[in-house]
Design an enzyme around this catalytic site. Sequence first.
Site, PDB file in Angstrom:
ATOM      1  N   CYS A 143      -3.182  -4.275 -23.167  1.00 25.63           N
ATOM      2  CA  CYS A 143      -1.753  -3.963 -23.018  1.00 25.63           C
ATOM      3  C   CYS A 143      -0.887  -4.704 -24.026  1.00 25.63           C
ATOM      4  O   CYS A 143       0.290  -4.391 -24.174  1.00 25.63           O
ATOM      5  CB  CYS A 143      -1.298  -4.281 -21.605  1.00 25.63           C
ATOM      6  SG  CYS A 143      -2.268  -3.395 -20.405  1.00 25.63           S
ATOM      7  N   HIS A 154       6.274  -5.288 -21.199  1.00 23.96           N
ATOM      8  CA  HIS A 154       5.188  -4.401 -20.777  1.00 23.96           C
ATOM      9  C   HIS A 154       5.438  -3.961 -19.333  1.00 23.96           C
ATOM     10  O   HIS A 154       5.717  -4.793 -18.456  1.00 23.96           O
ATOM     11  CB  HIS A 154       3.868  -5.151 -20.902  1.00 23.96           C
ATOM     12  CG  HIS A 154       2.711  -4.416 -20.309  1.00 23.96           C
ATOM     13  ND1 HIS A 154       2.471  -3.072 -20.549  1.00 23.96           N
ATOM     14  CD2 HIS A 154       1.716  -4.825 -19.476  1.00 23.96           C
ATOM     15  CE1 HIS A 154       1.397  -2.699 -19.899  1.00 23.96           C
ATOM     16  NE2 HIS A 154       0.924  -3.738 -19.231  1.00 23.96           N
ATOM     17  N   ASN A 214       1.673   2.323 -15.534  1.00 18.45           N
ATOM     18  CA  ASN A 214       1.290   1.407 -16.616  1.00 18.45           C
ATOM     19  C   ASN A 214       0.485   2.193 -17.657  1.00 18.45           C
ATOM     20  O   ASN A 214      -0.663   2.550 -17.414  1.00 18.45           O
ATOM     21  CB  ASN A 214       0.466   0.269 -16.005  1.00 18.45           C
ATOM     22  CG  ASN A 214      -0.031  -0.718 -17.048  1.00 18.45           C
ATOM     23  OD1 ASN A 214       0.067  -0.478 -18.248  1.00 18.45           O
ATOM     24  ND2 ASN A 214      -0.573  -1.829 -16.579  1.00 18.45           N
TER      25      ASN A 214
HETATM   26  N1  ACO Z   1      -2.922   1.864  -1.300  1.00 18.66           N
HETATM   27  C1  ACO Z   1      -2.930   1.264  -0.101  1.00 18.66           C
HETATM   28  N2  ACO Z   1      -3.457   0.040   0.098  1.00 18.66           N
HETATM   29  C2  ACO Z   1      -3.988  -0.586  -0.969  1.00 18.66           C
HETATM   30  C3  ACO Z   1      -4.017  -0.005  -2.240  1.00 18.66           C
HETATM   31  C4  ACO Z   1      -3.450   1.268  -2.390  1.00 18.66           C
HETATM   32  N3  ACO Z   1      -3.405   1.905  -3.565  1.00 18.66           N
HETATM   33  N4  ACO Z   1      -4.611  -0.861  -3.113  1.00 18.66           N
HETATM   34  C5  ACO Z   1      -4.939  -1.948  -2.391  1.00 18.66           C
HETATM   35  N5  ACO Z   1      -4.583  -1.776  -1.091  1.00 18.66           N
HETATM   36  C6  ACO Z   1      -4.739  -2.704   0.024  1.00 18.66           C
HETATM   37  C7  ACO Z   1      -5.840  -3.694  -0.197  1.00 18.66           C
HETATM   38  O1  ACO Z   1      -7.086  -3.169   0.195  1.00 18.66           O
HETATM   39  C8  ACO Z   1      -5.413  -4.828   0.676  1.00 18.66           C
HETATM   40  O2  ACO Z   1      -5.762  -4.533   2.013  1.00 18.66           O
HETATM   41  P1  ACO Z   1      -6.299  -5.670   3.023  1.00 18.66           P
HETATM   42  O3  ACO Z   1      -5.155  -6.646   3.132  1.00 18.66           O
HETATM   43  O4  ACO Z   1      -6.603  -4.914   4.253  1.00 18.66           O
HETATM   44  O5  ACO Z   1      -7.489  -6.261   2.337  1.00 18.66           O
HETATM   45  C9  ACO Z   1      -3.895  -4.797   0.610  1.00 18.66           C
HETATM   46  O6  ACO Z   1      -3.551  -3.493   0.132  1.00 18.66           O
HETATM   47  C10 ACO Z   1      -3.311  -5.850  -0.310  1.00 18.66           C
HETATM   48  O7  ACO Z   1      -4.014  -5.805  -1.559  1.00 18.66           O
HETATM   49  P2  ACO Z   1      -3.661  -6.789  -2.708  1.00 18.66           P
HETATM   50  O8  ACO Z   1      -4.556  -6.529  -3.863  1.00 18.66           O
HETATM   51  O9  ACO Z   1      -3.616  -8.197  -2.146  1.00 18.66           O
HETATM   52  O10 ACO Z   1      -2.178  -6.332  -3.058  1.00 18.66           O
HETATM   53  P3  ACO Z   1      -1.115  -7.022  -3.957  1.00 18.66           P
HETATM   54  O11 ACO Z   1       0.091  -7.301  -3.146  1.00 18.66           O
HETATM   55  O12 ACO Z   1      -1.675  -8.145  -4.773  1.00 18.66           O
HETATM   56  O13 ACO Z   1      -0.726  -5.856  -4.963  1.00 18.66           O
HETATM   57  C11 ACO Z   1      -1.166  -5.132  -7.199  1.00 18.66           C
HETATM   58  C12 ACO Z   1      -1.728  -5.335  -5.811  1.00 18.66           C
HETATM   59  C13 ACO Z   1      -0.050  -4.121  -7.114  1.00 18.66           C
HETATM   60  C14 ACO Z   1      -2.271  -4.607  -8.081  1.00 18.66           C
HETATM   61  C15 ACO Z   1      -0.600  -6.479  -7.744  1.00 18.66           C
HETATM   62  O14 ACO Z   1      -1.544  -7.506  -7.555  1.00 18.66           O
HETATM   63  C16 ACO Z   1      -0.269  -6.383  -9.201  1.00 18.66           C
HETATM   64  O15 ACO Z   1       0.599  -5.648  -9.614  1.00 18.66           O
HETATM   65  N6  ACO Z   1      -0.947  -7.189 -10.019  1.00 18.66           N
HETATM   66  C17 ACO Z   1      -0.758  -7.129 -11.469  1.00 18.66           C
HETATM   67  C18 ACO Z   1      -1.581  -6.013 -11.993  1.00 18.66           C
HETATM   68  C19 ACO Z   1      -1.285  -5.730 -13.412  1.00 18.66           C
HETATM   69  O16 ACO Z   1      -0.208  -6.000 -13.898  1.00 18.66           O
HETATM   70  N7  ACO Z   1      -2.267  -5.172 -14.048  1.00 18.66           N
HETATM   71  C20 ACO Z   1      -2.187  -4.759 -15.367  1.00 18.66           C
HETATM   72  C21 ACO Z   1      -1.884  -5.862 -16.339  1.00 18.66           C
HETATM   73  S1  ACO Z   1      -2.819  -5.861 -17.760  1.00 18.66           S
HETATM   74  C22 ACO Z   1      -2.729  -4.351 -18.309  1.00 18.66           C
HETATM   75  O17 ACO Z   1      -1.714  -3.738 -18.137  1.00 18.66           O
HETATM   76  C23 ACO Z   1      -3.889  -3.742 -19.009  1.00 18.66           C
END
Ligand code: ACO
Length: 320
Positions: A111, A247, A277
């Site tokens: 990214c 980003h 993204n």
């Molecule tokens: N729909 C419903 N529930 C979901 C989904 C979904 N799509 N995905 C995960 N869950 C559930 C999980 O299973 C988990 O359930 P549990 O509590 O029963 O185990 C719950 O939601 C919470 O999951 P987390 O992973 O803890 O959720 P979080 O609040 O951390 O959000 C997210 C996840 C949105 C991915 C966040 O961590 C984030 O944005 N991180 C940064 C990611 C990023 O920027 N990536 C790209 C950067 S680098 C690049 O761009 C190449």
Amino acid sequence: MKMRILGTGSYVPERIVTNDDLAKIVETNDEWISTRTGIRERRITQGEGTSALAAKAAGRALEQSGVKPEEIDLILLGTSTPDKCFPSGACEVQGAIGAVNAVAYDISAACSGFIFALNTAQAFFEAGIYKKALVIGCDVLSKIVDWEDRSTCVLFGDGAGAVVVSAEEGQGYRAVMGSDGSRAASMECPSRTNDNFLTGKLPTVGFTTMEGQEIFKFAVKKVPECTGALLEANGLEKEEIKYFVLHQANYRIVEAIAKRMKLPVERFPMNIAKYGNTSGATIPILLDELNREGKLAQGDKIVVSGFGAGLTWGAALLEW
Ligand code: ACO
């Protein structure tokens, strides 16, 4: 030498895939996706690859700049999803647009790819080697995510953005970039290079995996650090910057960064709701939108900053 933007362009596939559409293929819902990420829909390619998307964005940037393809002497494509191992996507774009006098190659920094490419062009300008460059960010993450993994597939979209830049008299900016290979496993996608006839297995293609919360914390810490370092290296105060174009990975990341930098979130434009993204393409797509909406006036200073797999991060300074 100073880098000047002569034109911007972007292109996204026609097909819109909403959060409700995704709820039909994985266990998710619009409420979860939009409240945690800000994403409402994304564009997904129905066959077009990186080179085709990138060439369309490049064509639009060239058209706006009034620069002819044969005047371009450098094409840099920031991508981690090239259509082929070789030739590079940049060479395919060169062929498609007829930039016959350019040298063309890809830059792989996930990214951060567009930022790394922009800073590379600036360094070539500074060294007096090239004068006009086409810098593109393009990714089709839809081809490397596991469409059965709800924790990643809902986050990404496909798209391309490009800028035509030229070297002109003046003081160039001091760029900031970094990488931390010790954290490579935080986000990765294996390619098909692990096996051959000696290992007894056929090469396989892997999918994107990500430690979401680790990346979230990394971004919220690293982007303020590297934009601060960029401003300091260039003798600027944050108040002098019109927009911080970051980003687009998650609106909560952008909001947390704005808060940490003690700046109003309005100075951090966002379009993640429409595209998700798009990896290396998020920054040039957003720049193109701001430009075409008339939100950038001559003399405006813009900081662009990205982060991603590698881990990688970086920032660049643009003056409109
Ligand atoms: N729909 C419903 N529930 C979901 C989904 C979904 N799509 N995905 C995960 N869950 C559930 C999980 O299973 C988990 O359930 P549990 O509590 O029963 O185990 C719950 O939601 C919470 O999951 P987390 O992973 O803890 O959720 P979080 O609040 O951390 O959000 C997210 C996840 C949105 C991915 C966040 O961590 C984030 O944005 N991180 C940064 C990611 C990023 O920027 N990536 C790209 C950067 S680098 C690049 O761009 C190449």
